[in-house]
Design a protein around this motif. Structure first.
Motif, PDB file in Angstrom:
ATOM      1  N   ASP A 397       0.829  -1.206   0.000  1.00  0.00           N
ATOM      2  CA  ASP A 397       0.000   0.000   0.000  1.00  0.00           C
ATOM      3  C   ASP A 397       0.866   1.258   0.000  1.00  0.00           C
ATOM      4  N   TRP A 398       1.942   1.246   0.781  1.00  0.00           N
ATOM      5  CA  TRP A 398       2.830   2.417   0.829  1.00  0.00           C
ATOM      6  C   TRP A 398       3.461   2.670  -0.539  1.00  0.00           C
ATOM      7  N   PHE A 399       4.009   1.604  -1.136  1.00  0.00           N
ATOM      8  CA  PHE A 399       4.666   1.784  -2.430  1.00  0.00           C
ATOM      9  C   PHE A 399       3.656   2.137  -3.521  1.00  0.00           C
ATOM     10  N   GLY A 400       2.415   1.637  -3.391  1.00  0.00           N
ATOM     11  CA  GLY A 400       1.386   2.024  -4.335  1.00  0.00           C
ATOM     12  C   GLY A 400       1.071   3.508  -4.250  1.00  0.00           C
ATOM     13  N   LEU A 401       1.017   4.039  -3.023  1.00  0.00           N
ATOM     14  CA  LEU A 401       0.759   5.466  -2.833  1.00  0.00           C
ATOM     15  C   LEU A 401       1.893   6.311  -3.413  1.00  0.00           C
ATOM     16  N   LEU A 402       3.144   5.905  -3.161  1.00  0.00           N
ATOM     17  CA  LEU A 402       4.284   6.627  -3.727  1.00  0.00           C
ATOM     18  C   LEU A 402       4.221   6.627  -5.251  1.00  0.00           C
ATOM     19  N   THR A 403       3.888   5.476  -5.822  1.00  0.00           N
ATOM     20  CA  THR A 403       3.832   5.359  -7.274  1.00  0.00           C
ATOM     21  C   THR A 403       2.719   6.242  -7.853  1.00  0.00           C
ATOM     22  N   ASP A 404       1.580   6.300  -7.177  1.00  0.00           N
ATOM     23  CA  ASP A 404       0.433   7.069  -7.681  1.00  0.00           C
ATOM     24  C   ASP A 404       0.627   8.576  -7.559  1.00  0.00           C
ATOM     25  N   THR A 405       1.375   9.025  -6.551  1.00  0.00           N
ATOM     26  CA  THR A 405       1.414  10.459  -6.259  1.00  0.00           C
ATOM     27  C   THR A 405       2.772  11.111  -6.489  1.00  0.00           C
ATOM     28  N   VAL A 406       3.855  10.336  -6.475  1.00  0.00           N
ATOM     29  CA  VAL A 406       5.203  10.901  -6.620  1.00  0.00           C
ATOM     30  C   VAL A 406       5.873  10.391  -7.889  1.00  0.00           C
ATOM     31  N   PHE A 407       5.957   9.067  -8.039  1.00  0.00           N
ATOM     32  CA  PHE A 407       6.610   8.459  -9.202  1.00  0.00           C
ATOM     33  C   PHE A 407       5.544   8.120 -10.248  1.00  0.00           C
ATOM     34  N   LYS A 408       4.893   9.150 -10.774  1.00  0.00           N
ATOM     35  CA  LYS A 408       3.743   8.935 -11.644  1.00  0.00           C
ATOM     36  C   LYS A 408       4.125   8.404 -13.024  1.00  0.00           C
ATOM     37  N   ASP A 409       5.269   8.815 -13.517  1.00  0.00           N
ATOM     38  CA  ASP A 409       5.722   8.351 -14.824  1.00  0.00           C
ATOM     39  C   ASP A 409       6.058   6.865 -14.734  1.00  0.00           C
ATOM     40  N   ALA A 410       5.531   6.086 -15.666  1.00  0.00           N
ATOM     41  CA  ALA A 410       5.743   4.638 -15.626  1.00  0.00           C
ATOM     42  C   ALA A 410       7.215   4.264 -15.699  1.00  0.00           C
ATOM     43  N   TYR A 447      11.912  11.939   0.025  1.00  0.00           N
ATOM     44  CA  TYR A 447      11.939  12.526   1.364  1.00  0.00           C
ATOM     45  C   TYR A 447      10.702  12.198   2.176  1.00  0.00           C
ATOM     46  N   TYR A 448       9.668  11.620   1.584  1.00  0.00           N
ATOM     47  CA  TYR A 448       8.536  11.129   2.359  1.00  0.00           C
ATOM     48  C   TYR A 448       8.855   9.806   3.052  1.00  0.00           C
ATOM     49  N   THR A 449       9.911   9.133   2.605  1.00  0.00           N
ATOM     50  CA  THR A 449      10.252   7.804   3.108  1.00  0.00           C
ATOM     51  C   THR A 449      11.087   7.930   4.373  1.00  0.00           C
ATOM     52  N   THR A 450      10.657   7.280   5.438  1.00  0.00           N
ATOM     53  CA  THR A 450      11.413   7.293   6.689  1.00  0.00           C
ATOM     54  C   THR A 450      12.255   6.030   6.872  1.00  0.00           C
ATOM     55  N   LEU A 451      11.880   4.949   6.183  1.00  0.00           N
ATOM     56  CA  LEU A 451      12.650   3.704   6.252  1.00  0.00           C
ATOM     57  C   LEU A 451      12.300   2.860   5.033  1.00  0.00           C
ATOM     58  N   TYR A 452      13.326   2.335   4.388  1.00  0.00           N
ATOM     59  CA  TYR A 452      13.134   1.522   3.178  1.00  0.00           C
ATOM     60  C   TYR A 452      13.723   0.136   3.411  1.00  0.00           C
ATOM     61  N   ALA A 453      13.074  -0.855   2.864  1.00  0.00           N
ATOM     62  CA  ALA A 453      13.630  -2.210   2.841  1.00  0.00           C
ATOM     63  C   ALA A 453      12.900  -3.014   1.780  1.00  0.00           C
ATOM     64  N   PRO A 454      13.613  -3.839   1.026  1.00  0.00           N
ATOM     65  CA  PRO A 454      12.932  -4.777   0.132  1.00  0.00           C
ATOM     66  C   PRO A 454      12.258  -5.873   0.950  1.00  0.00           C
ATOM     67  N   ALA A 455      11.298  -6.535   0.366  1.00  0.00           N
ATOM     68  CA  ALA A 455      10.636  -7.667   1.017  1.00  0.00           C
ATOM     69  C   ALA A 455      11.409  -8.931   0.671  1.00  0.00           C
ATOM     70  N   LEU A 456      11.991  -9.564   1.678  1.00  0.00           N
ATOM     71  CA  LEU A 456      12.849 -10.728   1.462  1.00  0.00           C
ATOM     72  C   LEU A 456      12.321 -11.914   2.259  1.00  0.00           C
ATOM     73  N   ALA A 457      12.349 -13.092   1.653  1.00  0.00           N
ATOM     74  CA  ALA A 457      11.975 -14.320   2.360  1.00  0.00           C
ATOM     75  C   ALA A 457      12.942 -14.570   3.508  1.00  0.00           C
ATOM     76  N   ILE A 667      12.490  11.285  11.115  1.00  0.00           N
ATOM     77  CA  ILE A 667      13.654  11.854  10.436  1.00  0.00           C
ATOM     78  C   ILE A 667      14.207  13.068  11.172  1.00  0.00           C
ATOM     79  N   GLY A 668      15.507  13.052  11.476  1.00  0.00           N
ATOM     80  CA  GLY A 668      16.181  14.271  11.884  1.00  0.00           C
ATOM     81  C   GLY A 668      16.559  14.357  13.347  1.00  0.00           C
ATOM     82  N   ASP A 669      17.529  15.237  13.613  1.00  0.00           N
ATOM     83  CA  ASP A 669      18.070  15.451  14.954  1.00  0.00           C
ATOM     84  C   ASP A 669      17.601  16.779  15.547  1.00  0.00           C
TER      85      ASP A 669
END
Length: 728
Positions: A397-410, A447-457, A667-669
């Motif tokens: 859901d998070w990555f879908g939101l980023l794709t729809d609103t930030v990374f709109k270009d396919a 900059y909306y992302t606070t933590l990233y990780a791929p989904a790994l088995a 994010i941030g000190d």
């Protein structure tokens, strides 16, 4: 005393000689007593295949051997040495700690040694690709595999590909329909092993290896080698020969070594005239059935160059690598240039190089690319949902939101899915955006992302990610750098991705991204507030009274979908009246608020005076953690400290109602975060440069220069610090 290297000539008849005990001690210490590195096995290799001359290199520290390896007595070519490796073993007889600097060995070798090739290194038992202090290159040589004996055989077999199960049922029906009857014989006694090895030799000699002159025979060095190895290991109860008989005819045979819960498949042969039964595969089935009973919780190592059919039997796989260590940093680049010349290629001894497409195909893996999470197959989404339980931003859901609103270009976003044997092993969300070296490929994050990780088995290893990274590099050819941030440097995902990027041939560096303040909740709201500063407690008490005294002054928390549009309007009104710059992607925050409301994560705190919202905070609560995602207040009402009041309201809610274990200020000190939080940690990034591109090489050089400058500055700071000299 420092590390000292010595070279000891080894004669075929002598073997390891007086160094045998030290060799076995190191094997137990470094390689868990691996059968193929046992002194009995190595001595047999030297006795039967070491006639050309071998030397034993020993590294000692304080008189004790800390590394040992066998090296050919003569260099392959000027300045280039290689470890001893006859074809009868798929793992090189080298006992080297992965943190050992090999520089001293170059000085100990005759002449000017510039390169040392450590052949057939098994990364599961001492990965040498990250040896410190010297430049290292590696080439994949053979794709080996293993079978975990952790569960029952029935559990293992139920997870095999359907096609394999169907084929084996068909072969078994054919065999069992024969009137002679199938019989499995397992030979373990030293008295019977010799005859079993002779039967094996006769079986292998009857097939294509016999016709080509490469078969094991009682009269050739191979036959004498295997007879010796199986005899010596059987005397210790560590050797088995599995035989599959059809009546009185031996149709398949397999030699196995056993030790410390690990079975090593040494050799296999079958009668080609019975190939309609697939006797080799049927014997493998019977062998595994027996080993699941004999070695529960253990592992079977095949040490073969497995094809796709054999990989269907595996529970894990990895590449055996040739590792080249160089004396000086510039040599790999020089040699790479030389290897491009025709003359060099003709003089260079043959060494298997596996190209990218072949690696993917051979691994039995498949890699698919999708443009949006909604296109993902259900098993890939299930893996992302599993990871979402750890952190909101790991889910689809998070990555879908980023794709729809930030990374709109396919062309800006993609999700790469790695599968093997029909099972999803990894989902890697990728974004393409401008970076320090130009257009870079990396995390689907901004900059909306606070933590990233791929989904790994859970059982994924760094090696398993290589097919995915090879496809990514092929599709994004010419990319100078791959950047993944922000990540938890202590996480499994960070470490696996870092190691995989290095294995893929990229020059990978870690860098600091930002500090992250958080609160470990170990009590209720009253206990927490009691431990805050008196100034904060006073501010909350006084300003609560002031707000309540205002006409319509109140605090509110919005959680539900029914109130979400009203909450978005209030949030945007506060944000517009605050000191903050306008959002560049205006659809993201409203979309995030709606998503959180729909998923039950939303805690939108608001302060009001009448119908006017004066402070707003977006908190996300999931998996026992409250994320303080966005905060803002109307500066015209700063004197009431509405932001402090909303923070206090949401903290009390998180502790008393949501019962969270952690509150994360993300994010941030910023100094104000210390007022509320108790601990600090750091988020890091990974940048992997491709030095075969001009911009990638430039970025790598700039990174190296920056690292050197920071080390120099740190050293200067240490020099300037006063040293406490206690008075005499």
């Amino acid at each position: 005393m420092g590390l000292q290297w010595t070279l000891v000539p080894v004669t075929a008849g002598q073997g390891l000689g007086e160094h045998r005990d030290a060799w076995d001690r190191l094997n137990r210490q470094l390689m868990a007593g691996h059968s193929l590195l046992d002194s009995q096995f190595v001595d047999a290799l030297l006795r039967h295949f070491g006639a050309a001359g071998v030397q034993l290199a020993i590294a000692r520290r304080n008189g004790e051997a800390v590394a040992m390896l066998l090296i050919d007595r003569q260099p392959r070519r000027l300045g280039v040495w290689a470890s001893f490796l006859p074809s009868q073993t798929q793992i090189g007889p080298s006992l080297i700690p992965p943190d050992l600097d090999m520089g001293g060995l170059f000085a100990a070798l005759p002449g000017y040694a510039s390169e040392l090739d450590l052949l057939c290194n098994d990364p599961r038992f001492g990965d040498l690709r990250d040896l410190p202090g010297r430049p290292v290159n590696s080439l994949p040589h053979a794709l080996t595999m293993s079978v975990s004996l952790r569960d029952s055989f029935d559990d293992y077999w139920a997870q095999r590909p359907r096609k394999l199960i169907q084929n084996m049922r068909r072969y078994l029906r054919r065999l069992q329909s024969e009137v002679e009857g199938e019989r499995l014989q397992v030979i373990s006694s030293p008295e019977d092993i010799a005859a079993a090895v002779e039967r094996y030799a006769a079986l292998e000699s009857s097939g294509w290896k016999g016709r080509e002159g490469t078969a094991v025979s009682r009269d050739n060095p191979q036959g004498r080698f295997y007879a010796e190895v199986m005899r010596e290991f059987a005397a210790r109860g560590e050797a088995l020969v599995y035989e599959l008989w059809l009546g009185d005819v031996l149709i398949a045979s397999r030699m196995v070594l056993l030790r410390a819960g690990m079975a090593v498949m040494l050799k296999t042969a079958f009668q080609e005239t019975f190939d309609r039964f697939a006797p080799g595969r049927l014997l493998l089935l019977r062998t595994l059935e027996d080993l699941f009973r004999r070695l529960p919780g253990g592992v079977v190592e095949f040490y073969t160059d497995a094809d796709a059919d054999l990989l269907a039997w595996s529970t894990s796989q990895r590449w055996i690598n040739h590792v080249s260590v160089y004396r000086h940093r510039g040599l790999p680049a020089v040699y790479d240039l030389l290897r491009r010349g025709r003359g060099w290629r003709q003089r260079k001894p043959k060494r298997a190089r596996v190209d990218t497409d072949s690696m993917v195909e051979r691994s039995g893996a498949s890699v698919e690319r999708f443009s949006h999470p909604r296109e993902l197959p259900e098993d890939a989404l299930a893996l992302m949902r599993q990871r979402e339980h750890a952190y909101v931003e790991f889910g689809g859901d998070w990555f879908g939101l980023l794709t729809d609103t930030v990374f709109k270009d396919a062309s800006q976003a993609a999700l790469y899915v790695l599968r093997r044997q029909g099972r999803t092993l990894a989902v890697l969300p990728i974004g393409i955006q401008q970076g320090a070296t130009g257009l870079e490929v990396g995390a689907l994050a901004n900059y909306y992302t606070t933590l990233y990780a791929p989904a790994l088995a859970d059982d994924l290893a760094a090696e398993d990610l290589l097919p995915l990274l090879h496809v990514l590099r092929r599709e994004q050819r010419g990319t100078p750098a791959y950047r993944f941030w922000p990540m938890d440097p202590q996480s499994r995902e960070f470490q696996l991705l870092r190691d995989a990027l290095r294995r893929a041939g990229l020059r990978t560096h870690e860098y600091f991204a930002f500090g992250n303040w958080y609160l470990q909740v170990d009590g209720d709201w009253a206990d927490y507030l009691k431990n805050r500063s008196g100034q904060l407690r006073s501010t909350i008490k006084r300003m609560s009274k002031r707000l309540a005294a205002e006409d319509g002054g109140r605090l509110e928390i919005i959680r539900d979908v029914a109130d979400v549009e009203r909450g978005i309007a209030a949030y945007e009104a506060v944000y517009g009246a605050s000191w903050k710059v306008p959002e560049p992607y205006t659809e993201f925050i409203p979309g995030l608020i709606r998503l959180c409301a729909r998923r039950g994560w939303l805690r939108l705190g608001l302060a009001w005076i009448g119908d006017k919202p004066i402070a707003a905070q977006l908190w996300i609560v999931n998996a026992g953690r409250a994320h303080i995602y966005k905060v803002a207040y109307d500066e015209a009402y700063k004197s009431i400290a509405p932001g402090t009041l909303v923070t206090a309201l949401l903290l009390e809610e998180a502790m008393e109602r949501d019962k969270v274990a952690e509150v994360d200020y993300l994010i941030g000190d910023d100094s104000y975060k210390k007022t509320w939080m108790s601990h600090r940690r750091e988020r890091f990034g990974l940048v992997a440069y491709d030095p075969t591109t001009l911009r990638g090489l430039f970025g790598l050089l700039r990174q190296a220069g920056g690292n050197a400058w920071r080390r120099w500055r740190a050293a200067q700071e240490r020099k300037r610090q006063p040293v406490d000299n206690p008075e005499p």
